[in-house]
Write a protein that holds these residues in place. Structure first.
Motif, PDB file in Angstrom:
ATOM      1  N   ALA A 137     -21.875 -65.498 -10.638  1.00 13.46           N
ATOM      2  CA  ALA A 137     -22.565 -66.473 -11.468  1.00 13.46           C
ATOM      3  C   ALA A 137     -23.599 -67.235 -10.650  1.00 13.46           C
ATOM      4  CB  ALA A 137     -21.552 -67.423 -12.098  1.00 13.46           C
ATOM      5  N   ALA A 138     -23.175 -67.705  -9.450  1.00 14.49           N
ATOM      6  CA  ALA A 138     -24.100 -68.441  -8.591  1.00 14.49           C
ATOM      7  C   ALA A 138     -25.278 -67.564  -8.194  1.00 14.49           C
ATOM      8  CB  ALA A 138     -23.362 -68.928  -7.350  1.00 14.49           C
ATOM      9  N   GLU A 139     -24.965 -66.313  -7.893  1.00 19.24           N
ATOM     10  CA  GLU A 139     -26.002 -65.365  -7.475  1.00 19.24           C
ATOM     11  C   GLU A 139     -27.050 -65.167  -8.568  1.00 19.24           C
ATOM     12  OE1 GLU A 139     -26.719 -63.589  -4.848  1.00 19.24           O
ATOM     13  OE2 GLU A 139     -28.190 -62.263  -5.819  1.00 19.24           O
ATOM     14  N   ILE A 140     -26.581 -64.943  -9.787  1.00 18.91           N
ATOM     15  CA  ILE A 140     -27.541 -64.661 -10.863  1.00 18.91           C
ATOM     16  C   ILE A 140     -28.322 -65.917 -11.224  1.00 18.91           C
ATOM     17  CG2 ILE A 140     -25.853 -64.959 -12.742  1.00 18.91           C
ATOM     18  CD1 ILE A 140     -28.707 -62.445 -12.667  1.00 18.91           C
ATOM     19  N   ILE A 180     -31.777 -79.318 -10.312  1.00 21.15           N
ATOM     20  CA  ILE A 180     -30.496 -78.830 -10.814  1.00 21.15           C
ATOM     21  C   ILE A 180     -29.760 -79.989 -11.458  1.00 21.15           C
ATOM     22  CG2 ILE A 180     -28.307 -77.747 -10.203  1.00 21.15           C
ATOM     23  CD1 ILE A 180     -29.630 -76.491  -7.863  1.00 21.15           C
ATOM     24  N   THR A 181     -29.316 -79.805 -12.675  1.00 20.33           N
ATOM     25  CA  THR A 181     -28.539 -80.860 -13.329  1.00 20.33           C
ATOM     26  C   THR A 181     -27.062 -80.620 -13.093  1.00 20.33           C
ATOM     27  OG1 THR A 181     -28.385 -79.662 -15.391  1.00 20.33           O
ATOM     28  CG2 THR A 181     -30.280 -81.092 -15.135  1.00 20.33           C
ATOM     29  N   GLY A 182     -26.296 -81.686 -13.118  1.00 21.09           N
ATOM     30  CA  GLY A 182     -24.845 -81.583 -12.952  1.00 21.09           C
ATOM     31  C   GLY A 182     -24.442 -81.082 -11.593  1.00 21.09           C
ATOM     32  N   LEU A 237     -22.015 -73.988  -5.449  1.00 23.35           N
ATOM     33  CA  LEU A 237     -22.242 -72.605  -5.016  1.00 23.35           C
ATOM     34  C   LEU A 237     -23.691 -72.203  -5.237  1.00 23.35           C
ATOM     35  CD1 LEU A 237     -19.062 -70.879  -6.456  1.00 23.35           C
ATOM     36  CD2 LEU A 237     -19.561 -71.328  -4.067  1.00 23.35           C
ATOM     37  N   VAL A 238     -24.254 -72.656  -6.375  1.00 28.95           N
ATOM     38  CA  VAL A 238     -25.648 -72.319  -6.673  1.00 28.95           C
ATOM     39  C   VAL A 238     -26.554 -72.953  -5.636  1.00 28.95           C
ATOM     40  CG1 VAL A 238     -27.483 -72.500  -8.370  1.00 28.95           C
ATOM     41  CG2 VAL A 238     -25.142 -72.124  -9.123  1.00 28.95           C
ATOM     42  N   VAL A 239     -26.279 -74.253  -5.305  1.00 31.94           N
ATOM     43  CA  VAL A 239     -27.100 -74.948  -4.317  1.00 31.94           C
ATOM     44  C   VAL A 239     -27.048 -74.206  -2.997  1.00 31.94           C
ATOM     45  CG1 VAL A 239     -27.240 -77.038  -2.930  1.00 31.94           C
ATOM     46  CG2 VAL A 239     -26.936 -77.200  -5.390  1.00 31.94           C
TER      47      VAL A 239
END
Lengths: 336, 439
Positions: free
Chosen positions: A214-217, A9-11, A19-21
């Motif tokens: 957004a994180a979910e998708i 994952i960048t940034g 949230l994505v992590v």
């Protein structure tokens, strides 16, 4: 690789990325998570390895090989020139960084998938726009500057990689304006002013995407095969004027000729950072077609545009005093 | 019962009725007392007990009145004026207005019962008591809304639409101020259109231009349809009026296709979007027809709007026929529509091309009214009150053509010409039929 995805994952220091992590760490099908950023992530990472590096640094290539990364989530495109130290540095970071990253990706033998977080700003914003942009609609007037232009260039580089490597799946997610308790956005700075600035005589149509959606998708496309370009936003459309009323705030209409001067002086106070390319957007807004997201991606956001906005207002405590008072009086009068 | 009797009530009658009610005497139309007075004239009081008035009645039995027969209907407080419906929205005034006219609003109305003469008095009083009870209950339940509740009370006794209107207006104001409305992806704000814009336009439609509309049955009641009309009048007022006319005749919102200048213009652009218009481009039109909407288009565009006075009622070129191709693709019927009267609202004498070019406008009109400017001031610039006729013609069914016709330019041109000729002949027929421009 058979056990699960090995994701870079960048940034990773960003708020949405956190949230994505978290979403990815909760999934069982992720074997390895590696985060790259120039800043240390503010929150502790549970099982994620952090690499402090700039995307333009050749160390990225080594990380890709060493960790046998099979999926790259490129999330580090920044939207605000103020935060990244000026427009020139922002462009450097966004465009050149992506270019270097994709160059490394093209050489990584284990890589199978790239997911790019892009933006609906690539469609531009003009009065001649179609009412709703499909993914394959060419923009009538492509954005000439700012974040939208960067995003177009980044997408172009990614397509080039896609053409070079047949075994690579490329997913481009074009997000509408992200809102939520974590992510910063233009709307946060707009709504944190005492009165919400509008362009006099204009009322943009807006779509919002909630940060959780957004994180979910992003997590979902990182772990499953969904090649293609997709618009992502909550269902429904709001006018800016309606947003202001929903938040119980007062509009501050600024005549169109004075808008850019007002934005410039506001930028100087460092309280509000509205990039110049966003001013066009504040006139005409933009709506994108979500059919592909619903049909092909099978993704139905939890938050509609309105729900996302109301959640944002509540969590950020942006609700004004004027609105509720007026509403209470009128509600009493109508017997509600 | 109230249907059979005219509901014209004179003040005197109402007063009499009210007095009658006060003295526990029922209805104005009821028989008079049978007894004679001391001067040997007939007693003018109403009969209360049998055929005698209260003065001449024999001592009466208090338990006489029937318990169940309430001539003024159920107590309206039950489902009454201000009762909010389940979803919390107050009952709309339309519903209230169509509430049974014989209800509690008018206890002394002439439409009252003749048969129940003897029993009406007591239950009338009971109903009045109930109304007061209702009023007190309402006042106790509400905190702040007393002023408006007072008006509701007024309505109960005075029967006035004023309160209805006020209530609707406050409800609309609440919805607008709270942002409690939804728009579609085109930006169409139905709430704004039907509860604010259309009521504002309706007097123009009814009283100012006195629009006579014919043939609304040709407009498809559901599903996609394309209304094609002639365009005139310097300002696109005909689009607004046709739009309203269609809504009142069919209950459908016609979605206009507008020029890009409209959407570039401050104030006008967003307003056009909010009232359902969208850009006249293939994409948007296809999308609307796909969604089964009724679309209205004025293919003459600026050429029709800004044509000089001497060319009135001469249809201009119909664009490039894009609307026909769109209708063919969607297999939507085309309804040719003639608007007569819109040409006369702003007779265009000159077109100042140079000024127009300076401001980036398609034309810069000098209308006949401008001559009256020195005399009347800004009032001179009002549109002229011509009498309008709108006729919806027989639909042209594009479903008869194969969809591939849309890609055959020759066929599209032919069909475009057919639509144009049809509208031109409808315009001529209606022109021949009208008595004068203004009467």
């Amino acid at each position: 690789m058979a056990d699960g995805r090995r994701i870079l994952i960048t940034g990773i220091a960003g708020q949405l990325q956190a949230l994505v992590v978290r979403a990815l760490e909760q999934r069982g099908d992720v074997e390895r998570l590696v985060g790259v950023d120039v800043r240390e992530p503010p929150q502790p990472l549970a099982s994620t390895r952090f690499v402090r590096a700039d995307l333009r640094n050749p160390v990225i290539g080594h990380v890709l090989d060493e960790e046998r990364i099979d999926t790259v989530l490129h999330l580090s495109t920044t939207t605000a020139p103020g935060a990244s130290g000026g427009r020139a540095r922002m462009k450097e970071h966004n465009v050149i960084g992506a270019m270097q990253l994709f160059a490394a990706c093209q050489r990584a033998p284990t890589l199978r998938r790239i997911v790019l977080k892009s933006t609906t700003a690539v469609y531009g914003s003009e009065h001649t726009d179609p009412v709703s942009f499909r993914e394959d609609t060419a923009p009538r007037t492509p954005p000439g500057q700012g974040f939208g232009k960067d995003a177009i260039e980044v997408e172009t580089y990614l397509r080039a990689v896609d053409r070079q490597r047949d075994d690579l799946e490329v997913t481009i997610l074009r997000f509408a304006n992200l809102l939520g308790a974590q992510v910063d956005s233009t709307f946060l700075s707009l709504f944190s002013l005492p009165a919400v600035p509008m362009v006099l005589g204009f009322d943009p149509r807006l779509q919002f995407c909630h940060e959780h959606d957004a994180a979910e998708i992003l997590a979902r496309t990182a772990t499953a095969s969904h090649p293609g370009v997709f618009n992502v936003a909550g269902d429904g459309v709001l006018y800016l004027s309606q947003c202001i009323r929903l938040a119980g705030r007062v509009p501050a209409p600024i005549p169109a000729p004075l808008v850019s001067a007002a934005a410039r002086s506001a930028r100087r106070t460092r309280r509000v950072d509205i990039p110049a390319d966003q001013l066009r957007f504040l006139r005409y807004g933009r709506v994108v077609d979500l059919e592909r997201m619903h049909q092909q991606l099978g993704f139905h956001p939890t938050y509609s545009t309105r729900a996302a906005f109301e959640d944002f207002v509540t969590r950020r405590r942006l609700r004004g005093r004027v609105g509720p008072t007026v509403q209470r009086v009128v509600a009493d009068a109508t017997g509600r | 019962m109230s249907d059979q009797h005219a509901e014209v009530i004179s003040i005197a009658e109402q007063r009499a009725a009210r007095d009658a009610r006060r003295t526990e005497v029922g209805d104005a139309a009821r028989p008079r007392c049978d007894a004679a007075t001391t001067q040997d004239r007939r007693c003018r009081n109403y009969a209360v007990v049998g055929d005698r008035c209260r003065v001449h009645a024999p001592p009466s039995d208090p338990g006489e009145s029937g318990p169940g027969d309430d001539p003024v209907g159920p107590a309206p407080g039950a489902e009454g004026v201000v009762a909010p419906s389940d979803d919390g929205r107050p009952v709309r005034s339309d519903d209230e207005r169509h509430a049974p006219a014989g209800g509690g609003d008018r206890p002394g109305a002439a439409s009252g019962d003749r048969s129940g003469a003897s029993s009406g008095d007591r239950s009338g009083a009971a109903s009045e008591d109930r109304e007061f009870a209702w009023a007190e209950q309402e006042l106790a339940d509400r905190g702040f809304g007393r002023a408006i509740d007072g008006l509701a009370l007024l309505r109960r006794f005075a029967d006035d639409h004023l309160v209805d209107r006020l209530r609707t207006a406050t409800e609309v104001a609440r919805r607008r101020l709270a942002g409690d409305y939804t728009i579609d992806e085109f930006g169409f704000d139905e709430d704004l259109t039907t509860s604010i814009m259309m009521p504002l336009l309706r007097p123009l439609h009814r009283s100012y231009w006195r629009v006579a509309s014919h043939g609304a049955e040709h407009v498809p009641a559901s599903g996609a349809g394309l209304v094609v009309a002639n365009h005139a009048g310097t300002l696109p007022v005909d689009a607004l009026i046709t739009r309203l006319d269609l809504f009142d005749a069919t209950g459908r919102h016609a979605r206009e296709l507008g020029a890009d200048l409209v959407f570039r213009t401050p104030v006008v652009g967003p307003l056009a979007r909010k009232t359902g218009a969208t850009l006249a481009s293939g994409d948007d039109a296809d999308r609307l027809l796909e969604a089964g909407e009724l679309v209205a288009v004025w293919p003459e565009g600026y050429k029709g709007l800004g044509k000089p006075w001497r060319d009135r009622y001469k249809l201009q070129r119909f664009g490039r026929g894009g609307f026909v191709a769109t209708a063919l693709r969607a297999q939507a019927p085309i309804v040719p529509t003639a608007i007569v009267g819109s040409e006369e609202i702003y007779p265009l004498l000159f077109d100042l091309r140079a000024v127009a070019r300076l401001f980036g406008l398609p034309y810069f009109p000098v209308v006949a009214q401008a001559l009256a400017l020195p005399v009347l001031g800004p009032f001179a610039l009002l549109p002229l009150p011509s009498r309008w006729i709108i006729e919806y013609g027989e639909p042209i069914h594009t479903a008869e053509y194969p969809v591939s016709t849309a890609d055959d330019p020759m066929a599209v041109f032919d069909l475009t010409d057919r639509v144009r000729d049809r509208i031109q002949s409808m315009v001529h027929r209606n022109l021949m039929g009208r008595r004068s421009v203004f009467l």
